[in-house]
Design an enzyme around this catalytic site. Structure first.
Site, PDB file in Angstrom:
ATOM      1  N   LYS A  51       0.839  -1.201   0.000  1.00  0.00           N
ATOM      2  CA  LYS A  51       0.000   0.000   0.000  1.00  0.00           C
ATOM      3  C   LYS A  51       0.871   1.247   0.000  1.00  0.00           C
ATOM      4  O   LYS A  51       0.571   2.240  -0.660  1.00  0.00           O
ATOM      5  CB  LYS A  51      -0.923  -0.006   1.211  1.00  0.00           C
ATOM      6  CG  LYS A  51      -1.873   1.160   1.271  1.00  0.00           C
ATOM      7  CD  LYS A  51      -2.844   1.003   2.428  1.00  0.00           C
ATOM      8  CE  LYS A  51      -3.909   2.068   2.379  1.00  0.00           C
ATOM      9  NZ  LYS A  51      -4.986   1.815   3.324  1.00  0.00           N
ATOM     10  N   MET A  76     -13.103   3.733  -2.752  1.00  0.00           N
ATOM     11  CA  MET A  76     -13.571   2.795  -1.733  1.00  0.00           C
ATOM     12  C   MET A  76     -12.413   2.115  -0.999  1.00  0.00           C
ATOM     13  O   MET A  76     -12.438   0.922  -0.738  1.00  0.00           O
ATOM     14  CB  MET A  76     -14.485   1.749  -2.380  1.00  0.00           C
ATOM     15  CG  MET A  76     -15.657   2.340  -3.139  1.00  0.00           C
ATOM     16  SD  MET A  76     -16.748   3.329  -2.121  1.00  0.00           S
ATOM     17  CE  MET A  76     -17.580   2.042  -1.232  1.00  0.00           C
ATOM     18  N   ARG A  77     -11.399   2.903  -0.661  1.00  0.00           N
ATOM     19  CA  ARG A  77     -10.245   2.386   0.060  1.00  0.00           C
ATOM     20  C   ARG A  77      -9.923   3.313   1.225  1.00  0.00           C
ATOM     21  O   ARG A  77     -10.143   4.515   1.143  1.00  0.00           O
ATOM     22  CB  ARG A  77      -9.016   2.315  -0.841  1.00  0.00           C
ATOM     23  CG  ARG A  77      -9.202   1.460  -2.054  1.00  0.00           C
ATOM     24  CD  ARG A  77      -7.958   1.441  -2.926  1.00  0.00           C
ATOM     25  NE  ARG A  77      -8.178   0.533  -4.025  1.00  0.00           N
ATOM     26  CZ  ARG A  77      -8.098  -0.778  -3.931  1.00  0.00           C
ATOM     27  NH1 ARG A  77      -7.773  -1.346  -2.804  1.00  0.00           N
ATOM     28  NH2 ARG A  77      -8.336  -1.549  -4.977  1.00  0.00           N
ATOM     29  N   LEU A  78      -9.373   2.728   2.280  1.00  0.00           N
ATOM     30  CA  LEU A  78      -8.878   3.554   3.372  1.00  0.00           C
ATOM     31  C   LEU A  78      -7.590   4.226   2.918  1.00  0.00           C
ATOM     32  O   LEU A  78      -6.729   3.602   2.294  1.00  0.00           O
ATOM     33  CB  LEU A  78      -8.599   2.707   4.612  1.00  0.00           C
ATOM     34  CG  LEU A  78      -9.820   2.221   5.384  1.00  0.00           C
ATOM     35  CD1 LEU A  78      -9.390   1.294   6.510  1.00  0.00           C
ATOM     36  CD2 LEU A  78     -10.607   3.389   5.940  1.00  0.00           C
ATOM     37  N   ILE A  79      -7.457   5.493   3.219  1.00  0.00           N
ATOM     38  CA  ILE A  79      -6.248   6.231   2.889  1.00  0.00           C
ATOM     39  C   ILE A  79      -5.192   5.901   3.938  1.00  0.00           C
ATOM     40  O   ILE A  79      -5.471   5.873   5.133  1.00  0.00           O
ATOM     41  CB  ILE A  79      -6.520   7.750   2.870  1.00  0.00           C
ATOM     42  CG1 ILE A  79      -7.624   8.090   1.860  1.00  0.00           C
ATOM     43  CG2 ILE A  79      -5.249   8.541   2.587  1.00  0.00           C
ATOM     44  CD1 ILE A  79      -7.279   7.802   0.424  1.00  0.00           C
ATOM     45  N   ASN A  93     -13.923  13.767   1.875  1.00  0.00           N
ATOM     46  CA  ASN A  93     -14.718  12.700   1.288  1.00  0.00           C
ATOM     47  C   ASN A  93     -16.190  13.009   1.491  1.00  0.00           C
ATOM     48  O   ASN A  93     -16.557  13.739   2.406  1.00  0.00           O
ATOM     49  CB  ASN A  93     -14.366  11.359   1.962  1.00  0.00           C
ATOM     50  CG  ASN A  93     -15.042  10.174   1.300  1.00  0.00           C
ATOM     51  OD1 ASN A  93     -15.202  10.134   0.088  1.00  0.00           O
ATOM     52  ND2 ASN A  93     -15.450   9.210   2.102  1.00  0.00           N
ATOM     53  N   HIS A  95     -19.936  11.051   2.050  1.00  0.00           N
ATOM     54  CA  HIS A  95     -20.496   9.764   2.457  1.00  0.00           C
ATOM     55  C   HIS A  95     -22.022   9.887   2.500  1.00  0.00           C
ATOM     56  O   HIS A  95     -22.542  10.862   3.048  1.00  0.00           O
ATOM     57  CB  HIS A  95     -19.957   9.378   3.836  1.00  0.00           C
ATOM     58  CG  HIS A  95     -20.398   8.029   4.285  1.00  0.00           C
ATOM     59  ND1 HIS A  95     -19.882   6.874   3.757  1.00  0.00           N
ATOM     60  CD2 HIS A  95     -21.328   7.655   5.198  1.00  0.00           C
ATOM     61  CE1 HIS A  95     -20.464   5.834   4.338  1.00  0.00           C
ATOM     62  NE2 HIS A  95     -21.349   6.285   5.218  1.00  0.00           N
TER      63      HIS A  95
END
Length: 181
Positions: A51, A76-79, A93, A95
């Site tokens: 990552k 759709m990923r965690l930073i 972001n 939501h």
């Protein structure tokens, strides 16, 4: 993403969309960005050994394009630490729920399953936890008795297109004032 590009183009946001990055080379947004003369890059995270390597590649492109603010849309990923460190309080972001309620995937269905009378959308800063950063702006929609996930999602999407550009402008104003957003 399209509403952000459009808001920049019609000057309702005092900014320019300089770069669109996707982890999906088939994302429709890439074509829209190219049609608006915006640089695009697509990277498959699976092609990187970690990552950290993946985010370092993204960081390099962000720096090469002098990016001041990252606006996530459908990412759709965690930073991870690489981007969070270099862009502290500069990643936002949207939501489709009234955070802190209904974090993660399928928040519209979560709202319906829980039986709430209203839901909405939240623009928030991104931190290391899922959908947990400080809230910038929210708006509300009623949940109707006959709502499905699709009908509720469609109404929420309409307000997302309104509040995301407004929230971006609020953050930009802070940045221009030299205030940490």
């Amino acid at each position: 993403m399209q509403s952000i590009i459009n808001a920049c183009n019609n000057q309702s946001i005092d900014a320019k969309t300089c770069l669109v990055i996707s982890d999906n080379p088939q994302a429709a947004g890439l074509n829209y960005a190219q049609q608006n003369n915006i640089n695009v890059f697509s990277h498959n995270p699976k092609e990187y050994s970690s990552k950290r390597d993946y985010e370092n590649k993204i960081l390099k492109q962000l720096q090469e394009n002098d990016i001041d603010l990252i606006c996530l849309a459908g990412y759709m990923r965690l930073i991870g630490d690489v981007l969070l460190t270099h862009f502290k309080d500069r990643i936002i972001n949207i939501h489709p729920s009234l955070l802190p309620a209904f974090k993660g995937l399928n928040p519209q269905q979560q709202a319906l399953d829980f039986g709430v009378n209203f839901s909405g959308a939240t623009v928030h800063f991104v931190n290391e936890e899922l959908d947990s950063g400080n809230i910038i702006l929210q708006d509300v929609v009623d949940v109707l008795d006959n709502d499905t996930e699709n009908s509720l999602s469609a109404r929420i999407l309409k307000i997302e297109h309104v509040i995301y550009p407004k929230a971006i402008q609020l953050v930009i104003n802070k940045i221009k004032q030299g205030v940490n957003p």
